[in-house]
Design a protein around this motif. Sequence first.
Motif, PDB file in Angstrom:
ATOM      1  N   LEU A 180      96.931  31.181  59.710  1.00  0.00           N
ATOM      2  CA  LEU A 180      96.960  31.606  58.694  1.00  0.00           C
ATOM      3  C   LEU A 180      95.913  30.972  57.271  1.00  0.00           C
ATOM      4  CD1 LEU A 180     101.143  31.683  58.458  1.00  0.00           C
ATOM      5  CD2 LEU A 180      98.839  33.520  59.242  1.00  0.00           C
ATOM      6  N   PRO A 231      96.369  42.553  41.540  1.00  0.00           N
ATOM      7  CA  PRO A 231      97.390  42.963  42.948  1.00  0.00           C
ATOM      8  C   PRO A 231      97.158  42.554  44.486  1.00  0.00           C
ATOM      9  CG  PRO A 231      96.719  44.741  41.313  1.00  0.00           C
ATOM     10  CD  PRO A 231      96.211  43.219  40.617  1.00  0.00           C
ATOM     11  N   PHE A 280     107.917  37.125  61.364  1.00  0.00           N
ATOM     12  CA  PHE A 280     107.019  38.334  62.352  1.00  0.00           C
ATOM     13  C   PHE A 280     107.041  37.186  63.625  1.00  0.00           C
ATOM     14  CE2 PHE A 280     106.455  42.354  60.676  1.00  0.00           C
ATOM     15  CZ  PHE A 280     107.857  42.648  61.412  1.00  0.00           C
ATOM     16  N   ILE A 327     104.867  38.161  55.407  1.00  0.00           N
ATOM     17  CA  ILE A 327     106.010  39.087  56.323  1.00  0.00           C
ATOM     18  C   ILE A 327     105.296  38.839  58.254  1.00  0.00           C
ATOM     19  CG2 ILE A 327     105.567  41.696  57.217  1.00  0.00           C
ATOM     20  CD1 ILE A 327     105.410  42.357  54.215  1.00  0.00           C
ATOM     21  N   ILE A 328     103.894  38.653  58.138  1.00  0.00           N
ATOM     22  CA  ILE A 328     103.323  38.271  59.558  1.00  0.00           C
ATOM     23  C   ILE A 328     103.913  36.712  59.863  1.00  0.00           C
ATOM     24  CG2 ILE A 328     101.207  37.507  60.434  1.00  0.00           C
ATOM     25  CD1 ILE A 328      99.658  39.457  58.973  1.00  0.00           C
ATOM     26  N   ARG A 379      98.474  39.314  45.382  1.00  0.00           N
ATOM     27  CA  ARG A 379      99.987  39.544  45.623  1.00  0.00           C
ATOM     28  C   ARG A 379     100.211  40.675  46.884  1.00  0.00           C
ATOM     29  NH1 ARG A 379     103.010  41.388  40.182  1.00  0.00           N
ATOM     30  NH2 ARG A 379     102.991  38.816  38.791  1.00  0.00           N
ATOM     31  N   GLU A 380      99.486  41.661  46.999  1.00  0.00           N
ATOM     32  CA  GLU A 380      99.051  42.383  48.533  1.00  0.00           C
ATOM     33  C   GLU A 380      99.177  40.972  49.547  1.00  0.00           C
ATOM     34  OE1 GLU A 380      97.900  46.235  48.978  1.00  0.00           O
ATOM     35  OE2 GLU A 380      96.913  45.818  50.530  1.00  0.00           O
ATOM     36  N   LYS A 432      89.710  35.396  53.021  1.00  0.00           N
ATOM     37  CA  LYS A 432      90.147  36.520  52.593  1.00  0.00           C
ATOM     38  C   LYS A 432      90.195  36.006  51.006  1.00  0.00           C
ATOM     39  CE  LYS A 432      92.419  39.414  55.419  1.00  0.00           C
ATOM     40  NZ  LYS A 432      91.084  41.200  55.475  1.00  0.00           N
ATOM     41  N   LEU A 452     102.103  38.799  50.329  1.00  0.00           N
ATOM     42  CA  LEU A 452     103.116  39.492  51.625  1.00  0.00           C
ATOM     43  C   LEU A 452     102.409  39.666  52.076  1.00  0.00           C
ATOM     44  CD1 LEU A 452     106.373  40.918  50.184  1.00  0.00           C
ATOM     45  CD2 LEU A 452     105.176  42.808  49.955  1.00  0.00           C
ATOM     46  N   LYS A 453     101.581  40.422  52.362  1.00  0.00           N
ATOM     47  CA  LYS A 453     101.265  40.412  53.993  1.00  0.00           C
ATOM     48  C   LYS A 453     101.288  39.643  55.148  1.00  0.00           C
ATOM     49  CE  LYS A 453      97.372  44.177  53.735  1.00  0.00           C
ATOM     50  NZ  LYS A 453      96.218  44.338  53.991  1.00  0.00           N
ATOM     51  N   LEU A 454     100.984  37.835  54.640  1.00  0.00           N
ATOM     52  CA  LEU A 454     100.643  36.774  55.006  1.00  0.00           C
ATOM     53  C   LEU A 454     102.402  36.295  55.261  1.00  0.00           C
ATOM     54  CD1 LEU A 454      98.304  34.686  53.868  1.00  0.00           C
ATOM     55  CD2 LEU A 454      98.268  36.503  56.249  1.00  0.00           C
TER      56      LEU A 454
END
Lengths: 197, 225
Positions: free
Chosen positions: A63, A89, A104, A100-101, A92-93, A70, A96-98
Amino acid sequence: MANFLERHRIGYKIVRESLKILLITSIINTMGGASIEAIQERLFALLPFLILLTPLNDFVGNLGTILASKFTTYLYLGKITDQHWYHNPSMRELMLKLMIIAIFCGLYLSIGAFVIAAIKGFEHGLLFSIFFLLRLVMGTLFTALLLLLILIFVTATFGWYVYKKNQDPDNFLVPLTTSIADIGTMVLFAATIHFLF
Amino acid sequence: MASETTSQGEEVTNSRANNNEKSTLFDKDFKEITVTQFVSLTGGLMAGTILSTFSNNLLIVPGLFVLYPGFLALKGEIHGSLSARLSSALHIGDVKVAPLLNKYESNKSVNIRELSQKDKKKTRHILFDNIVASLLLGVFVSILLGIAAYAVVYFIFKINNPDIILLSILAAAIANLVMIPFTIYSTLWVYKHGYDPDNIMGSYITTVGDVVGVLSLVVGIVLLI
Protein backbone atom coordinates in the motif's frame (compact mmCIF):
# COMPACT_ATOMS: atom_id res chain seq x y z
CA MET A 1 41.05 -4.06 -11.11
CA ALA A 2 40.23 -0.61 -12.54
CA ASN A 3 39.87 -2.22 -15.98
CA PHE A 4 37.56 -4.89 -14.57
CA LEU A 5 35.37 -2.28 -12.85
CA GLU A 6 35.25 -0.23 -16.05
CA ARG A 7 34.13 -3.27 -18.06
CA HIS A 8 31.49 -4.11 -15.46
CA ARG A 9 30.51 -0.58 -14.56
CA ILE A 10 26.78 -1.41 -14.66
CA GLY A 11 27.16 -4.01 -11.92
CA TYR A 12 29.49 -1.78 -9.92
CA LYS A 13 27.00 1.12 -10.16
CA ILE A 14 24.12 -1.13 -9.00
CA VAL A 15 26.08 -2.31 -5.94
CA ARG A 16 27.35 1.18 -5.09
CA GLU A 17 23.96 2.89 -5.36
CA SER A 18 21.90 0.14 -3.70
CA LEU A 19 24.15 -0.81 -0.81
CA LYS A 20 23.57 2.25 1.37
CA ILE A 21 19.77 2.12 1.31
CA LEU A 22 19.82 -1.69 1.70
CA LEU A 23 21.99 -1.44 4.80
CA ILE A 24 19.73 1.23 6.34
CA THR A 25 16.52 -0.73 5.65
CA SER A 26 18.12 -3.93 7.00
CA ILE A 27 18.83 -2.22 10.32
CA ILE A 28 15.31 -0.73 10.45
CA ASN A 29 13.79 -4.15 9.72
CA THR A 30 15.92 -5.77 12.41
CA MET A 31 14.55 -3.27 14.95
CA GLY A 32 11.02 -4.14 13.80
CA GLY A 33 11.90 -7.82 14.22
CA ALA A 34 12.94 -7.21 17.83
CA SER A 35 9.34 -6.28 18.72
CA ILE A 36 8.13 -9.56 17.22
CA GLU A 37 10.81 -11.53 19.05
CA ALA A 38 9.54 -10.02 22.31
CA ILE A 39 6.10 -11.64 21.83
CA GLN A 40 7.47 -14.81 20.21
CA GLU A 41 5.92 -17.22 22.73
CA ARG A 42 2.43 -15.76 22.28
CA LEU A 43 2.92 -15.74 18.53
CA PHE A 44 3.54 -19.49 18.49
CA ALA A 45 0.61 -20.12 20.82
CA LEU A 46 -1.78 -18.00 18.69
CA LEU A 47 -1.40 -19.76 15.37
CA PRO A 48 -3.52 -17.33 13.26
CA PHE A 49 -1.13 -14.52 14.15
CA LEU A 50 1.90 -16.56 13.09
CA ILE A 51 0.21 -17.17 9.71
CA LEU A 52 -0.81 -13.51 9.46
CA LEU A 53 2.64 -12.05 10.17
CA THR A 54 4.15 -12.43 6.68
CA PRO A 55 1.20 -11.29 4.49
CA LEU A 56 0.37 -8.35 6.78
CA ASN A 57 3.92 -7.06 6.44
CA ASP A 58 3.72 -7.37 2.64
CA PHE A 59 0.29 -5.81 2.50
CA VAL A 60 1.09 -2.53 4.28
CA GLY A 61 4.37 -2.26 2.36
CA ASN A 62 2.51 -2.70 -0.94
CA LEU A 63 0.00 0.00 0.00
CA GLY A 64 2.89 2.33 0.83
CA THR A 65 4.53 1.71 -2.55
CA ILE A 66 1.25 2.26 -4.43
CA LEU A 67 0.58 5.44 -2.49
CA ALA A 68 4.08 6.82 -3.08
CA SER A 69 4.07 6.12 -6.82
CA LYS A 70 0.50 7.42 -7.30
CA PHE A 71 1.21 10.60 -5.36
CA THR A 72 4.33 11.23 -7.45
CA THR A 73 2.37 10.63 -10.66
CA TYR A 74 -0.32 13.11 -9.50
CA LEU A 75 2.37 15.69 -8.83
CA TYR A 76 3.90 15.26 -12.29
CA LEU A 77 0.48 15.29 -13.96
CA GLY A 78 -0.35 18.56 -12.20
CA LYS A 79 -3.30 17.03 -10.32
CA ILE A 80 -1.84 18.24 -7.03
CA THR A 81 -0.88 21.88 -7.25
CA ASP A 82 -0.49 23.04 -3.66
CA GLN A 83 0.48 21.72 -0.25
CA HIS A 84 -3.17 21.41 0.90
CA TRP A 85 -3.37 17.92 -0.55
CA TYR A 86 -6.26 16.94 1.77
CA HIS A 87 -8.60 19.27 -0.19
CA ASN A 88 -7.58 17.74 -3.50
CA PRO A 89 -10.30 15.54 -5.15
CA SER A 90 -7.75 13.16 -6.76
CA MET A 91 -5.98 12.67 -3.45
CA ARG A 92 -9.27 12.17 -1.60
CA GLU A 93 -10.33 9.57 -4.14
CA LEU A 94 -6.99 7.77 -3.82
CA MET A 95 -7.25 7.77 -0.02
CA LEU A 96 -10.79 6.40 -0.15
CA LYS A 97 -9.79 3.72 -2.68
CA LEU A 98 -6.83 2.57 -0.59
CA MET A 99 -8.93 2.51 2.59
CA ILE A 100 -11.62 0.38 0.95
CA ILE A 101 -8.93 -1.95 -0.43
CA ALA A 102 -7.28 -2.06 3.02
CA ILE A 103 -10.61 -3.09 4.61
CA PHE A 104 -11.28 -5.80 1.98
CA CYS A 105 -7.74 -7.14 2.19
CA GLY A 106 -7.66 -6.92 6.00
CA LEU A 107 -10.85 -8.99 6.20
CA TYR A 108 -9.52 -11.51 3.67
CA LEU A 109 -6.23 -11.81 5.57
CA SER A 110 -7.63 -12.20 9.05
CA ILE A 111 -10.41 -14.60 8.06
CA GLY A 112 -7.99 -16.52 5.79
CA ALA A 113 -5.40 -16.85 8.57
CA PHE A 114 -8.09 -17.95 11.03
CA VAL A 115 -9.51 -20.59 8.66
CA ILE A 116 -6.03 -21.98 7.87
CA ALA A 117 -5.22 -22.09 11.61
CA ALA A 118 -8.53 -23.87 12.31
CA ILE A 119 -7.73 -26.47 9.63
CA LYS A 120 -4.33 -26.95 11.25
CA GLY A 121 -5.98 -27.67 14.61
CA PHE A 122 -6.38 -24.25 16.27
CA GLU A 123 -9.85 -24.71 17.73
CA HIS A 124 -11.07 -23.91 21.25
CA GLY A 125 -14.85 -23.99 21.04
CA LEU A 126 -17.36 -21.88 19.15
CA LEU A 127 -17.63 -18.92 21.54
CA PHE A 128 -13.86 -18.57 21.89
CA SER A 129 -13.45 -18.84 18.13
CA ILE A 130 -16.00 -16.07 17.46
CA PHE A 131 -14.40 -13.69 19.97
CA PHE A 132 -10.92 -14.58 18.76
CA LEU A 133 -11.87 -13.94 15.14
CA LEU A 134 -13.47 -10.60 16.06
CA ARG A 135 -10.33 -9.47 17.88
CA LEU A 136 -8.16 -10.75 15.05
CA VAL A 137 -10.17 -8.75 12.48
CA MET A 138 -10.12 -5.66 14.73
CA GLY A 139 -6.36 -5.94 15.28
CA THR A 140 -5.62 -6.41 11.58
CA LEU A 141 -7.87 -3.56 10.44
CA PHE A 142 -6.55 -1.27 13.18
CA THR A 143 -2.93 -1.97 12.17
CA ALA A 144 -3.60 -1.59 8.44
CA LEU A 145 -5.77 1.54 8.61
CA LEU A 146 -3.67 3.38 11.18
CA LEU A 147 -0.51 2.73 9.19
CA LEU A 148 -2.25 3.75 5.98
CA LEU A 149 -3.21 7.09 7.54
CA ILE A 150 0.36 7.63 8.76
CA LEU A 151 1.68 6.70 5.30
CA ILE A 152 -0.73 9.10 3.57
CA PHE A 153 0.35 11.96 5.83
CA VAL A 154 4.08 11.21 5.46
CA THR A 155 3.86 10.66 1.69
CA ALA A 156 1.93 13.85 1.01
CA THR A 157 3.94 16.05 3.36
CA PHE A 158 7.43 14.85 2.44
CA GLY A 159 6.49 14.20 -1.21
CA TRP A 160 5.42 17.81 -1.70
CA TYR A 161 8.55 19.07 0.06
CA VAL A 162 10.88 16.91 -2.08
CA TYR A 163 9.00 17.87 -5.26
CA LYS A 164 9.35 21.56 -4.46
CA LYS A 165 13.11 21.02 -4.13
CA ASN A 166 13.09 19.77 -7.74
CA GLN A 167 13.95 16.20 -6.79
CA ASP A 168 12.14 13.06 -7.89
CA PRO A 169 9.79 12.07 -5.01
CA ASP A 170 9.78 8.41 -6.22
CA ASN A 171 13.42 7.93 -5.24
CA PHE A 172 12.74 9.22 -1.76
CA LEU A 173 9.16 8.16 -1.02
CA VAL A 174 9.30 4.46 -1.96
CA PRO A 175 12.15 3.54 0.45
CA LEU A 176 10.65 5.85 3.11
CA THR A 177 7.12 4.40 2.97
CA THR A 178 8.43 0.82 2.76
CA SER A 179 10.58 1.31 5.86
CA ILE A 180 7.74 2.96 7.81
CA ALA A 181 5.41 0.15 6.73
CA ASP A 182 7.92 -2.55 7.75
CA ILE A 183 8.76 -1.24 11.19
CA GLY A 184 5.21 0.09 11.81
CA THR A 185 3.57 -3.24 11.00
CA MET A 186 5.87 -5.16 13.31
CA VAL A 187 5.48 -2.73 16.22
CA LEU A 188 1.70 -2.33 15.88
CA PHE A 189 1.26 -6.05 15.30
CA ALA A 190 3.23 -6.83 18.47
CA ALA A 191 1.27 -4.17 20.40
CA THR A 192 -2.05 -5.60 19.16
CA ILE A 193 -1.14 -9.09 20.36
CA HIS A 194 0.15 -7.68 23.63
CA PHE A 195 -2.99 -5.66 24.43
CA LEU A 196 -5.77 -7.72 22.84
CA PHE A 197 -4.58 -11.22 23.77
CA MET B 1 -20.55 35.93 5.96
CA ALA B 2 -19.40 36.04 2.42
CA SER B 3 -16.65 33.60 3.19
CA GLU B 4 -19.16 31.27 4.91
CA THR B 5 -21.33 31.35 1.82
CA THR B 6 -18.33 30.61 -0.33
CA SER B 7 -17.26 27.82 1.97
CA GLN B 8 -20.77 26.31 1.92
CA GLY B 9 -20.85 26.74 -1.82
CA GLU B 10 -17.52 24.97 -2.10
CA GLU B 11 -18.76 22.19 0.12
CA VAL B 12 -21.83 21.71 -2.04
CA THR B 13 -19.65 21.73 -5.15
CA ASN B 14 -17.25 19.25 -3.54
CA SER B 15 -20.12 17.08 -2.44
CA ARG B 16 -21.52 17.10 -5.99
CA ALA B 17 -18.08 16.41 -7.36
CA ASN B 18 -17.73 13.52 -4.95
CA ASN B 19 -21.09 12.17 -5.99
CA ASN B 20 -20.02 12.35 -9.61
CA GLU B 21 -16.73 10.70 -8.74
CA LYS B 22 -18.44 7.77 -7.03
CA SER B 23 -18.78 6.14 -10.40
CA THR B 24 -14.98 6.34 -10.89
CA LEU B 25 -14.08 5.01 -7.44
CA PHE B 26 -14.35 1.36 -8.46
CA ASP B 27 -12.50 1.94 -11.72
CA LYS B 28 -9.75 0.00 -13.57
CA ASP B 29 -7.15 1.20 -11.06
CA PHE B 30 -9.19 -0.08 -8.13
CA LYS B 31 -9.66 -3.46 -9.78
CA GLU B 32 -5.98 -3.80 -10.73
CA ILE B 33 -4.76 -2.90 -7.24
CA THR B 34 -7.31 -5.17 -5.56
CA VAL B 35 -6.55 -8.18 -7.78
CA THR B 36 -2.75 -7.87 -7.43
CA GLN B 37 -3.12 -7.37 -3.66
CA PHE B 38 -5.26 -10.47 -3.33
CA VAL B 39 -2.76 -12.52 -5.36
CA SER B 40 0.12 -11.18 -3.28
CA LEU B 41 -1.71 -11.80 0.02
CA THR B 42 -2.59 -15.35 -1.01
CA GLY B 43 1.14 -15.99 -1.50
CA GLY B 44 1.78 -14.41 1.89
CA LEU B 45 -0.82 -16.65 3.53
CA MET B 46 0.86 -19.67 1.91
CA ALA B 47 4.21 -18.52 3.31
CA GLY B 48 2.59 -18.02 6.73
CA THR B 49 1.15 -21.54 6.56
CA ILE B 50 4.60 -22.96 5.75
CA LEU B 51 6.05 -20.94 8.64
CA SER B 52 3.48 -22.34 11.06
CA THR B 53 4.02 -25.89 9.76
CA PHE B 54 7.72 -25.71 10.59
CA SER B 55 7.25 -23.79 13.85
CA ASN B 56 9.10 -26.52 15.80
CA ASN B 57 12.21 -25.94 13.66
CA LEU B 58 11.91 -22.18 14.09
CA LEU B 59 11.81 -22.43 17.87
CA ILE B 60 15.26 -24.06 17.85
CA VAL B 61 16.88 -20.80 16.71
CA PRO B 62 16.69 -18.07 19.36
CA GLY B 63 16.23 -14.65 17.82
CA LEU B 64 14.97 -15.91 14.48
CA PHE B 65 12.15 -13.36 14.45
CA VAL B 66 14.63 -10.52 14.75
CA LEU B 67 16.09 -11.70 11.45
CA TYR B 68 12.77 -12.60 9.81
CA PRO B 69 11.37 -9.19 8.62
CA GLY B 70 14.71 -8.07 7.19
CA PHE B 71 15.19 -11.40 5.49
CA LEU B 72 11.78 -11.26 3.84
CA ALA B 73 12.34 -7.64 2.79
CA LEU B 74 15.31 -8.79 0.68
CA LYS B 75 12.92 -10.09 -1.98
CA GLY B 76 11.62 -6.60 -2.68
CA GLU B 77 14.92 -4.84 -2.24
CA ILE B 78 17.09 -7.17 -4.34
CA HIS B 79 14.78 -9.18 -6.58
CA GLY B 80 12.15 -6.46 -7.00
CA SER B 81 14.84 -3.95 -7.94
CA LEU B 82 16.43 -6.47 -10.31
CA SER B 83 13.12 -6.94 -12.07
CA ALA B 84 12.49 -3.18 -12.22
CA ARG B 85 15.97 -2.57 -13.70
CA LEU B 86 15.48 -5.28 -16.30
CA SER B 87 12.04 -3.94 -17.12
CA SER B 88 13.45 -0.43 -17.70
CA ALA B 89 16.29 -1.89 -19.79
CA LEU B 90 13.76 -3.82 -21.88
CA HIS B 91 11.58 -0.74 -22.38
CA ILE B 92 14.45 1.48 -23.48
CA GLY B 93 15.95 -1.26 -25.64
CA ASP B 94 19.22 -1.89 -23.77
CA VAL B 95 18.17 -5.50 -23.20
CA LYS B 96 16.54 -7.20 -26.15
CA VAL B 97 14.57 -10.41 -26.40
CA ALA B 98 13.52 -12.02 -29.64
CA PRO B 99 9.75 -11.41 -29.82
CA LEU B 100 7.44 -14.36 -30.34
CA LEU B 101 6.33 -15.02 -33.88
CA ASN B 102 2.71 -14.17 -34.39
CA LYS B 103 0.39 -16.35 -36.44
CA TYR B 104 1.00 -14.36 -39.64
CA GLU B 105 4.74 -14.78 -39.37
CA SER B 106 4.86 -18.46 -38.47
CA ASN B 107 5.59 -19.49 -42.08
CA LYS B 108 8.40 -16.99 -42.53
CA SER B 109 12.04 -17.55 -41.75
CA VAL B 110 12.85 -17.37 -38.05
CA ASN B 111 15.97 -15.37 -38.89
CA ILE B 112 14.02 -12.14 -39.35
CA ARG B 113 13.18 -12.24 -35.66
CA GLU B 114 16.60 -13.21 -34.36
CA LEU B 115 18.81 -10.70 -32.58
CA SER B 116 22.05 -9.41 -34.02
CA GLN B 117 25.34 -10.53 -32.44
CA LYS B 118 25.84 -7.01 -31.07
CA ASP B 119 22.42 -7.01 -29.35
CA LYS B 120 23.03 -10.48 -27.97
CA LYS B 121 26.41 -9.45 -26.57
CA LYS B 122 25.02 -6.29 -24.97
CA THR B 123 22.07 -8.18 -23.47
CA ARG B 124 24.37 -10.88 -22.06
CA HIS B 125 26.68 -8.22 -20.63
CA ILE B 126 23.83 -6.36 -18.86
CA LEU B 127 22.29 -9.58 -17.56
CA PHE B 128 25.67 -10.79 -16.28
CA ASP B 129 26.31 -7.51 -14.44
CA ASN B 130 22.82 -7.57 -12.93
CA ILE B 131 23.21 -11.18 -11.77
CA VAL B 132 26.62 -10.57 -10.19
CA ALA B 133 25.47 -7.31 -8.56
CA SER B 134 22.36 -8.99 -7.11
CA LEU B 135 24.41 -11.90 -5.78
CA LEU B 136 26.95 -9.54 -4.21
CA LEU B 137 24.21 -7.40 -2.67
CA GLY B 138 22.62 -10.58 -1.31
CA VAL B 139 25.89 -11.61 0.34
CA PHE B 140 26.66 -8.14 1.79
CA VAL B 141 23.17 -7.57 3.12
CA SER B 142 22.77 -11.07 4.55
CA ILE B 143 26.05 -10.66 6.47
CA LEU B 144 24.89 -7.29 7.83
CA LEU B 145 21.43 -8.63 8.64
CA GLY B 146 22.99 -11.57 10.50
CA ILE B 147 25.31 -9.30 12.49
CA ALA B 148 22.47 -6.84 13.28
CA ALA B 149 20.19 -9.68 14.37
CA TYR B 150 22.99 -11.18 16.49
CA ALA B 151 23.64 -7.81 18.16
CA VAL B 152 19.94 -7.20 18.91
CA VAL B 153 19.48 -10.73 20.28
CA TYR B 154 22.66 -10.41 22.37
CA PHE B 155 22.09 -6.92 23.78
CA ILE B 156 18.29 -6.85 24.14
CA PHE B 157 17.39 -10.48 24.78
CA LYS B 158 20.72 -11.48 26.41
CA ILE B 159 21.11 -14.58 24.23
CA ASN B 160 24.43 -15.42 22.61
CA ASN B 161 23.57 -17.11 19.31
CA PRO B 162 26.25 -16.61 16.62
CA ASP B 163 24.51 -19.25 14.48
CA ILE B 164 22.02 -16.58 13.43
CA ILE B 165 24.75 -14.94 11.30
CA LEU B 166 25.44 -18.25 9.54
CA LEU B 167 21.72 -18.87 9.10
CA SER B 168 21.24 -15.44 7.53
CA ILE B 169 24.06 -16.01 5.01
CA LEU B 170 23.04 -19.59 4.20
CA ALA B 171 19.30 -18.89 3.82
CA ALA B 172 19.92 -15.76 1.73
CA ALA B 173 22.29 -17.72 -0.53
CA ILE B 174 19.64 -20.41 -1.07
CA ALA B 175 16.90 -17.82 -1.69
CA ASN B 176 19.10 -15.86 -4.12
CA LEU B 177 20.12 -18.96 -6.06
CA VAL B 178 16.43 -19.69 -6.64
CA MET B 179 15.05 -16.17 -6.96
CA ILE B 180 17.62 -14.47 -9.22
CA PRO B 181 17.28 -16.88 -12.18
CA PHE B 182 13.54 -17.02 -11.56
CA THR B 183 13.22 -13.20 -11.57
CA ILE B 184 15.27 -12.80 -14.76
CA TYR B 185 13.51 -15.60 -16.60
CA SER B 186 10.03 -14.38 -15.54
CA THR B 187 10.70 -10.73 -16.42
CA LEU B 188 11.96 -11.65 -19.89
CA TRP B 189 9.12 -14.12 -20.39
CA VAL B 190 6.47 -11.58 -19.36
CA TYR B 191 7.93 -8.94 -21.69
CA LYS B 192 8.31 -11.41 -24.53
CA HIS B 193 4.64 -12.29 -24.26
CA GLY B 194 3.61 -8.67 -24.67
CA TYR B 195 2.90 -7.71 -21.04
CA ASP B 196 4.46 -4.86 -19.07
CA PRO B 197 6.72 -6.34 -16.34
CA ASP B 198 6.24 -3.12 -14.31
CA ASN B 199 2.58 -3.97 -13.72
CA ILE B 200 2.99 -7.68 -13.07
CA MET B 201 6.37 -8.50 -11.56
CA GLY B 202 5.99 -6.59 -8.25
CA SER B 203 3.20 -8.67 -6.78
CA TYR B 204 4.51 -11.80 -8.53
CA ILE B 205 7.90 -11.48 -6.81
CA THR B 206 6.27 -10.74 -3.45
CA THR B 207 4.16 -13.87 -3.77
CA VAL B 208 6.92 -16.25 -4.88
CA GLY B 209 9.56 -14.50 -2.74
CA ASP B 210 7.59 -15.07 0.47
CA VAL B 211 7.27 -18.80 -0.14
CA VAL B 212 10.91 -19.20 -1.28
CA GLY B 213 12.12 -17.03 1.62
CA VAL B 214 10.37 -19.08 4.30
CA LEU B 215 11.44 -22.38 2.72
CA SER B 216 15.05 -21.13 2.48
CA LEU B 217 15.01 -20.27 6.19
CA VAL B 218 13.66 -23.72 7.06
CA VAL B 219 16.24 -25.46 4.82
CA GLY B 220 18.96 -23.26 6.35
CA ILE B 221 17.91 -24.26 9.87
CA VAL B 222 17.79 -27.96 8.94
CA LEU B 223 21.29 -27.72 7.38
CA LEU B 224 22.68 -25.91 10.42
CA ILE B 225 21.29 -28.29 13.04
